[in-house]
Write a protein that holds these residues in place. Structure first.
Motif, PDB file in Angstrom:
ATOM      1  N   ASP A 228       1.754  20.493   4.157  1.00 26.10           N
ATOM      2  CA  ASP A 228       1.507  19.059   4.016  1.00 26.10           C
ATOM      3  C   ASP A 228       2.781  18.241   4.191  1.00 26.10           C
ATOM      4  O   ASP A 228       2.737  17.098   4.664  1.00 26.10           O
ATOM      5  N   LYS A 229       3.925  18.816   3.808  1.00 25.15           N
ATOM      6  CA  LYS A 229       5.179  18.059   3.872  1.00 25.15           C
ATOM      7  C   LYS A 229       5.521  17.658   5.313  1.00 25.15           C
ATOM      8  O   LYS A 229       6.218  16.657   5.520  1.00 25.15           O
TER       9      LYS A 229
ATOM     10  N   LEU B 137       3.353  16.664   7.624  1.00 25.21           N
ATOM     11  CA  LEU B 137       2.595  15.438   7.882  1.00 25.21           C
ATOM     12  C   LEU B 137       3.167  14.275   7.079  1.00 25.21           C
ATOM     13  O   LEU B 137       3.316  13.166   7.592  1.00 25.21           O
ATOM     14  N   ASP B 138       3.517  14.537   5.809  1.00 25.52           N
ATOM     15  CA  ASP B 138       4.024  13.468   4.948  1.00 25.52           C
ATOM     16  C   ASP B 138       5.377  12.945   5.428  1.00 25.52           C
ATOM     17  O   ASP B 138       5.727  11.789   5.193  1.00 25.52           O
TER      18      ASP B 138
ATOM     19  N   ILE C  22       2.136   7.992  11.976  1.00 28.27           N
ATOM     20  CA  ILE C  22       0.909   8.755  12.220  1.00 28.27           C
ATOM     21  C   ILE C  22      -0.088   7.807  12.894  1.00 28.27           C
ATOM     22  O   ILE C  22      -0.387   6.727  12.369  1.00 28.27           O
TER      23      ILE C  22
ATOM     24  N   ARG D 214      -6.874  11.130   4.500  1.00 24.76           N
ATOM     25  CA  ARG D 214      -5.529  11.736   4.550  1.00 24.76           C
ATOM     26  C   ARG D 214      -4.530  10.800   5.212  1.00 24.76           C
ATOM     27  O   ARG D 214      -3.373  10.701   4.791  1.00 24.76           O
ATOM     28  N   THR D 215      -4.962  10.084   6.230  1.00 24.69           N
ATOM     29  CA  THR D 215      -4.093   9.101   6.873  1.00 24.69           C
ATOM     30  C   THR D 215      -3.735   7.986   5.902  1.00 24.69           C
ATOM     31  O   THR D 215      -2.577   7.547   5.824  1.00 24.69           O
TER      32      THR D 215
ATOM     33  N   ASP E 263      -3.651   8.223   2.666  1.00 26.88           N
ATOM     34  CA  ASP E 263      -2.730   8.787   1.672  1.00 26.88           C
ATOM     35  C   ASP E 263      -1.294   8.797   2.188  1.00 26.88           C
ATOM     36  O   ASP E 263      -0.351   8.486   1.458  1.00 26.88           O
ATOM     37  N   GLN E 264      -1.130   9.162   3.463  1.00 29.97           N
ATOM     38  CA  GLN E 264       0.212   9.214   4.031  1.00 29.97           C
ATOM     39  C   GLN E 264       0.834   7.824   4.105  1.00 29.97           C
ATOM     40  O   GLN E 264       2.021   7.637   3.827  1.00 29.97           O
TER      41      GLN E 264
ATOM     42  N   LYS F 254       4.304   6.505   2.143  1.00 31.51           N
ATOM     43  CA  LYS F 254       5.434   5.844   2.801  1.00 31.51           C
ATOM     44  C   LYS F 254       5.692   4.469   2.190  1.00 31.51           C
ATOM     45  O   LYS F 254       6.837   4.088   1.955  1.00 31.51           O
TER      46      LYS F 254
ATOM     47  N   LYS G  19       0.018  15.468  -5.730  1.00 30.36           N
ATOM     48  CA  LYS G  19       0.280  14.319  -4.868  1.00 30.36           C
ATOM     49  C   LYS G  19      -0.498  13.092  -5.354  1.00 30.36           C
ATOM     50  O   LYS G  19       0.011  11.973  -5.340  1.00 30.36           O
TER      51      LYS G  19
END
Length: 899
Positions: free
Chosen positions: A170-171, A173-174, A179, A227-228, A230-231, A235, A275
């Motif tokens: 996951d890191k 993507l994070d 994205i 998930r997008t 969340d990212q 940020k 998270k």
């Protein structure tokens, strides 16, 4: 009370991070919920846009989907050649990381982020290749689907019933800078499948029946959108709170590592919870006697679960004990754990099953929130447990011990029986023998067998009717049954005590190594001692050969330090160019590599960086030779490397401080010299020029005596200037380290005679005597410098003592190695306060004297520097009843007399 100012360490960390981010490439991920949504197409469109803006764009690797629209977009783009890898008779095309770094474009396209590289490539996973590109300062565009995200793997499986093997942490993507969600309606994607725009007809039909159903795609799309979001939230939160710990709550999520097949799902769930709560994440492994015996599939699963937890950002902690619930509860209390995530046990229950883990934890830690993750797997039986029950461990050594102890017990029982004692004494003897067997052997099997044999021996030899297994007296049956039960219980207790002792030994070992490392680090005075200690401690922990590459100031590896070497190793095999290249990769990328890792797996050593807070100070190579590293030893090693990294960082900071201090002292010296010279040179130069001008203009009017007096003043001032310049030149040479000592044996009386020829002209008004013993004295010296020392001390005596003072130069042998030279006067002496500073630069005593203007305070300071450079010592003391004695030592040499 806080003054509202920011913490300097925090500011420094932010500055360093910004510098690192500025040099690191930017990562943009084109994110989709399924194959065919158009990720690669969108990436190529973005690449053409970047190229039109003048950016150097290269296609590093584009997956050949044979889609016409995609192929059309690849035109007019520079495409790097692929790396050809032969595998089982097939040539595979892989992304060439070395060629990409060599080409070093501004932007590179690398498709399929979750791809697993072929065996023989530098990295196991493509996301590791991309990380190297980012570290090299290259921007990267890449693509990935939602089913490839590690923490979402179980959710995807529940939806699609398809296990996805290629996954990324996951890191990754994070950490992406951008994205871009590539999204189309599920119905539109199915239509594209039917038209053959995603897969070929046969493959498309199979996909529509299994993975690409409307229900599956809707669910996957929802997960991708969430998930997008969340990212983006992560940020934005980081931008508002740059330092992570400022917005963390007190939530601490804990999971327990095990070899259970469902443990991976528990780890992923706990990662998502950590998270969501912005909390810390810890994976606890309880080391028990049973875990030491794990083999095969169980052992492999445990290692996989450990790596998965590390990959998802968990802190790995190992504790030791037999009671697992108690160990978990104890750690949870000490570490401030707020939530425990465990999987529901899916083992088949037996008649003698113990209390469940959840029930035990509820009792031992009632304040802990426990989350139980359901498991849809079929019930299974722990194969490791059944293996131990069917095939107990048998040792010839323990078997012989058991037989011997039972024989001795039998002999002693016969002796007691023959002297008239009853059968109860024999029972006692056999009980003691069973206890002794439990202590001296490993495993409970010997205790159980010995208990059974003891009952049979007692029945056969010592109960009526003797020498048969027949029992007439029912009391004997009861006695034997009680004896058997007591024997089994005592042996069980003894075995548990031995296991507990083993666990305590492990705890003591860990504590001992960490304590020893900490104590020895405190005593280490330089980097060489720290490196030596590091190698020895690692060797003590693993018994593998150790190689350390210190990092130089230009961020390059120095020559390796080969430390303790295993007797079975040839150390030269670990010093090859290939091995050094792996160590250099670890330095540049600040990540582990080599044996037992996923990067450069063909290396013979496991290479790990010794990091401080901001830099890598060394790279350590451990010759594990493909051997798996024990879990608790690896955790201990990571702790040790962190401690050594801080020690090396502290030493580097001290070195930097010393350099700054030396530079400051040099600047201070220059400033003092310039200030003193500008003041003290002006007076004699003015006197010389004034007297010369007076002589030129008034020469005819002056008497001969007056002219001689003026000439003497000009000479004195010029000689003072000459001595000053000589002292300044000598001080400069010593300060710059350019003084070239030419040491050779010299006769001391000759050196003194030479010095007396150049002393102050006013010496005629003083009584100067030389008192040397009859034998010839010789010392190892640079004669020109020692002459200057003697001149400076005598001139100092002439300057600060009244006319008529006696000045005596004497010498003696202090011991076989040293010679002492003393210069004494019977003047007014030096005060105690001035004695402490008399050898300091720019210090002049008796500044109230009229002649004190003529002194920079360099003479005695220079004397001390010269004598110290000769390996001697210089000091000052009172000359009783009054006066001063300056003394210094030189290395004595014997006089060679030739006939």
């Amino acid at each position: 009370m806080s003054d509202g100012r920011p913490d300097p360490d925090t500011l420094l960390a932010e500055i360093i991070k910004k510098e690192e981010d500025a040099n690191r490439g930017k990562l943009k991920i084109f994110f989709g919920y399924a194959a065919g949504v158009g990720k690669t197409y969108a990436m190529l469109e973005a690449a053409h846009l970047a190229k039109s803006m003048g950016i150097d764009v290269v296609a590093g690797y584009i997956e050949p989907h044979n889609r016409p629209a995609t192929i059309e977009l690849m035109k007019n783009l520079e495409i790097l050649p692929t790396l050809k890898v032969k595998r089982k008779g097939i040539v595979l095309n892989e992304f060439d990381i070395d060629e990409a770094i060599k080409r070093h474009p501004e932007l590179i396209l690398v498709d399929e982020l979750a791809h697993t590289n072929a065996f023989g490539c530098r990295n196991l996973k493509r996301y590791q290749d991309i990380d190297e590109l980012l570290n090299a300062g290259i921007d990267v565009y890449t693509t990935v689907n939602v089913q490839h995200i590690e923490s979402l793997n179980d959710m995807v499986y529940q939806i699609t019933k398809i296990q996805v093997n290629e996954r990324i942490p996951d890191k990754v993507l994070d950490a992406a800078d951008k994205i871009e969600l590539v999204d189309i309606e599920p119905e539109a994607l199915i239509e594209r499948l039917n038209e053959g725009k995603v897969y070929k007809n046969t493959q498309a039909k199979r996909a529509l029946q299994n993975f690409f159903t409307v229900e599956n795609l809707i669910a996957l799309r929802e997960i991708a959108l969430r998930r997008t979001a969340d990212q983006i939230n992560i940020k934005s939160t980081n931008e508002i709170f740059p330092v992570a710990h400022e917005y963390y709550t007190n939530e601490h999520i804990l999971i327990c590592l095990s070899s259970s097949p469902s443990n991976a799902k528990v780890i992923r769930t706990a990662s998502r919870m950590a998270k969501a709560f912005h909390g810390t994440f810890t994976a606890l492994f309880v080391e028990t006697p049973d875990t030491k015996e794990l083999i095969g599939e169980n052992k492999s699963r445990l290692r996989s679960n450990l790596k998965l937890a590390e990959q998802l950002g968990a802190k790995i902690v190992t504790v030791y004990g037999e009671n697992v619930p108690e160990q978990i509860a104890e750690y949870a209390k000490s570490a401030g754990v707020s939530k425990l995530v465990i999987g529901r046990s899916n083992n088949k229950k037996s008649l003698f099953s113990k209390q469940s883990l959840v029930d035990a934890l509820t009792k031992t830690a009632p304040n802990l929130d426990i989350y139980i993750i359901p498991d849809i797997m079929k019930p299974y039986i722990d194969k490791n447990t059944t293996r131990r029950l069917r095939l107990p461990s048998i040792s010839y050594k323990d078997s012989i011990k058991t037989i011997l102890i039972l024989l001795i017990a039998t002999v002693l029982s016969f002796f007691s029986f023959n002297i008239g004692l009853n059968v109860s004494n024999a029972i006692t003897i056999f009980l003691l023998s069973i206890l002794l067997i439990a202590v001296e052997t490993n495993g409970s099997v010997y205790s159980i067998i010995s208990s059974l044999l003891s009952v049979l021996i007692l029945n056969y030899f010592f109960t009526e009717p003797r020498f048969t297994f027949k029992i007439d007296d029912i009391s004997h049956v009861i006695n034997f049954a009680v004896m058997f039960i007591v024997a089994v219980l005592t042996s069980s207790i003894s075995t548990k005590m031995k296991d507990q002792s083993f666990q305590n030994t492990l705890k003591a070992r860990v504590t001992e190594v960490l304590l020893e490392t900490s104590q020895k680090l405190q005593k280490a005075s330089n980097k060489e001692e720290i490196y030596d200690l590091l190698g020895n401690q690692i060797f003590k922990l693993f018994d593998f050969s150790v190689i350390i590459y210190p990092v130089l100031k230009d961020n390059e590896l120095s020559e390796p330090i080969t430390l303790p070497c295993s007797s079975k190793d040839n150390i030269l095999t670990y010093l090859s160019t290939e091995e050094r290249a792996v160590a250099n990769w670890v330095l540049k990328n600040n990540k582990n590599a080599g044996a037992t890792t996923h990067t450069l797996t063909n290396a013979k050593c496991l290479y790990m960086a010794v990091r401080g807070q901001h830099s890598v100070y060394a790279v350590v190579g451990i010759a594990v030779n493909k051997n798996e590293v024990d879990i608790y030893k690896k955790n201990l090693l990571i702790s040790m490397l962190g401690e050594f990294g801080l020690a090396l960082e502290k030493e580097s900071i001290n070195e930097a401080k010393n350099e700054i201090y030396v530079q400051a002292k040099q600047e201070q010296l220059r400033a003092n010299l310039l200030r003193a010279i500008s003041h003290d040179l002006r007076t004699p130069l003015t006197a010389i020029s004034g007297n010369a001008s007076f002589l030129i203009s008034k020469s005819a009017m002056l008497t001969k005596e007056k002219k001689c007096e003026i000439y003497e003043d000009i000479y004195d001032d010029s000689m003072w200037l000459i001595n000053l310049v000589e002292n300044l030149l000598s001080v400069t040479r010593i300060d710059n380290g350019t003084m070239d000592l030419q040491l050779q044996p010299e006769l001391l009386d000759e050196v003194i005679d030479e010095a007396l020829k150049h002393i102050n002209r006013k010496s005629s008004e003083y009584k100067i005597t030389v008192d040397l013993p009859n034998e010839l004295l010789m010392a190892k010296m640079d004669s020109r410098l020692i002459v200057q020392v003697i001149i400076n001390i005598i001139d100092n005596a002439i300057k600060y003592t009244p006319e008529g003072t006696e000045i005596t130069i004497r010498a003696r042998i202090k011991n076989k190695e040293n010679l002492v030279v003393e210069i004494a006067d019977n003047g007014n002496g030096i005060s105690e306060n001035d004695k402490d500073r008399i050898f300091d630069m720019f210090f002049t005593a008796n500044k109230n004297t009229g002649d004190s203007r003529r002194g920079l305070g360099l003479g005695l300071s220079l004397c001390k520097s010269i004598i110290t450079a000769h390996g001697g010592e210089i000091s000052v003391r009172d000359n009783l009843p009054h006066g001063t004695v300056f003394s210094f030592t030189l290395q004595a040499k014997e006089v060679q007399i030739y006939e």
